[in-house]
Design a protein around this motif. Structure first.
Motif, short mmCIF file in Angstrom:
data_model
loop_
_atom_site.label_atom_id
_atom_site.label_comp_id
_atom_site.label_asym_id
_atom_site.label_seq_id
_atom_site.Cartn_x
_atom_site.Cartn_y
_atom_site.Cartn_z
N ALA A 76 0.82 -1.22 0.00
CA ALA A 76 0.00 0.00 0.00
C ALA A 76 0.85 1.27 0.00
O ALA A 76 0.31 2.38 -0.08
CB ALA A 76 -0.93 0.01 1.21
N GLY A 77 2.19 1.11 0.11
CA GLY A 77 3.07 2.27 0.03
C GLY A 77 3.74 2.67 1.32
O GLY A 77 4.30 3.76 1.43
N LEU A 78 3.74 1.77 2.31
CA LEU A 78 4.36 2.06 3.61
C LEU A 78 5.66 1.27 3.73
O LEU A 78 5.68 0.06 3.52
CB LEU A 78 3.40 1.67 4.73
N ALA A 79 6.75 1.95 4.08
CA ALA A 79 8.04 1.28 4.26
C ALA A 79 8.69 1.80 5.53
O ALA A 79 8.42 2.94 5.94
CB ALA A 79 8.95 1.51 3.06
N ARG A 80 9.55 0.99 6.14
CA ARG A 80 10.23 1.44 7.35
C ARG A 80 11.66 0.91 7.41
O ARG A 80 11.99 -0.12 6.82
CB ARG A 80 9.46 1.06 8.61
N THR A 81 12.48 1.67 8.11
CA THR A 81 13.84 1.24 8.40
C THR A 81 13.93 0.94 9.89
O THR A 81 12.99 1.21 10.65
CB THR A 81 14.87 2.31 8.03
N PHE A 82 15.08 0.41 10.31
CA PHE A 82 15.26 0.04 11.71
C PHE A 82 16.47 0.77 12.28
O PHE A 82 17.42 1.12 11.57
CB PHE A 82 15.44 -1.47 11.83
#
Length: 252
Positions: A76-82
Motif C-alpha cells: 500500500a506504500g508504507l516502508a520502514r527502516t530500523f
C-alpha cells in the motif's frame, strides 16, 4: 496521508502506547521524539504491522490498515527502516536492494515457465533501477561488496536504498543518525531532503535534535506512551512539559 486514531497497545495489562492520536500530512517530514521508553518504537511497530493495536485505528491514505499484515502495508506504500540495520550480510549491496523490488514476475513459477522473456525484461529493469538508487545514496563504489563489509553509516544508506526500491509513499525512519559519523550523516540528511522533494512523506524517530531541527517542519512529542504535544521543533524545545519529560527520562 497517515492517521493514527486513539491507538493503544497493552502488554500484560501495561499500556506501552496509550490512546495515541496524530496525523502526518502528505509530503511532510514529521519527527516523533521523546525520551527513552516513551513508546515511539512501539508506535512505529503498530503502524508498520509488526504489532497489532489493542484498540484504535490506523489509516494510510484513507485506507484502514490496522489489521493488515506488514507485507500488505508495504504494497500500500508504507516502508520502514530500523535503528539497527540488518542487511543480508553475505549478499552484495546491489542484491540487498533488489530484494525489495515489488511484484516481480519471476517469483511466480508459471511466469518462469511460459513468460521467460517478460521475466528477463523485468529483471533487467529492476537491476537498472537498483543501480540508480545505489548511486543516489552514494554506494555505487561498493555495490558489489557484501553488505557485511559496510560501515554503520553505509548500512543506514543501504536501508534507505532498500525502502526506495519498494516505491513507498510513506517512509518510517527509525533513528537514521544513530551511530553515524558526521560526514555520512550529512549525506543521509541530504538524501532525505531530496527524496521528500519528490513527494514522499517521512515520519522520523530521532534523538539528534540538529537533524530534527533541520529536516522536520513539525514534531510529535511522546512521553510515557502518550502524545505530550506537537508543533514546530523550536516551539516544542521551549515547552516546559517537553523539557520536564526529557529531564525525567534522563534521570530515570
Amino acid at each position: 496521508m497517515l492517521e493514527v486514531q486513539s491507538v493503544s497497545k497493552s502488554f500484560d495489562g501495561f499500556r506501552a502506547v496509550d490512546d495515541v492520536s496524530f496525523a502526518v500530512p502528505a509530503g511532510a517530514i514529521v519527527g516523533l521524539i521523546g525520551p527513552n521508553g516513551a513508546g515511539k518504537t512501539t508506535t512505529f511497530n503498530l503502524i508498520a504491522g509488526t504489532l497489532q493495536p489493542t484498540a484504535g485505528a490506523i489509516r494510510l491514505g484513507g485506507r484502514a490498515i490496522e489489521h493488515e499484515p506488514a507485507h500488505r502495508r508495504v504494497a500500500a506504500g508504507l516502508a520502514r527502516t530500523f535503528q539497527i540495520p540488518k542487511p543480508f550480510g553475505e549478499m552484495s549491496v546491489l542484491e540487498n536492494v533488489l530484494v525489495a523490488a515489488r511484484a516481480q514476475p519471476g517469483e511466480r513459477m508459471l511466469a518462469n515457465l511460459f513468460a521467460r522473456a517478460s521475466v528477463r525484461r523485468q529483471e533487467q529493469a529492476n537491476i537498472a533501477r537498483a543501480r540508480e538508487i545505489v548511486a543516489f545514496v552514494d554506494l555505487a563504489k561498493v555495490e558489489r561488496l557484501p553488505a557485511k563489509a559496510l560501515s554503520g553509516g553505509q548500512r543506514k544508506l543501504l536501508e534507505l536504498a532498500r525502502v526506495l526500491m519498494a516505491e513507498p509513499r510513506l517512509i518510517l525512519l527509525d533513528e537514521p543518525a544513530a551511530g553515524v559519523n558526521p560526514a555520512l550523516l550529512e549525506i543521509i540528511m541530504a538524501r532525505i531532503e531530496a527524496i521528500n522533494r519528490t513527494g514522499i512523506t517521512f515520519l522520523i524517530i530521532e534523538h539528534n535534535m540538529d537533524l530534527v531541527a533541520r529536516l522536520c517542519g513539525e514534531v510529535i512529542v511522546m512521553a510515557e506512551g502518550r502524545v505530550l504535544g506537537r508543533g514546530a521543533p523550536e516551539v516544542m524545545a521551549r515547552d516546559p512539559r517537553v523539557v520536564d519529560a526529557y529531564l525525567g527520562g534522563a534521570v530515570a
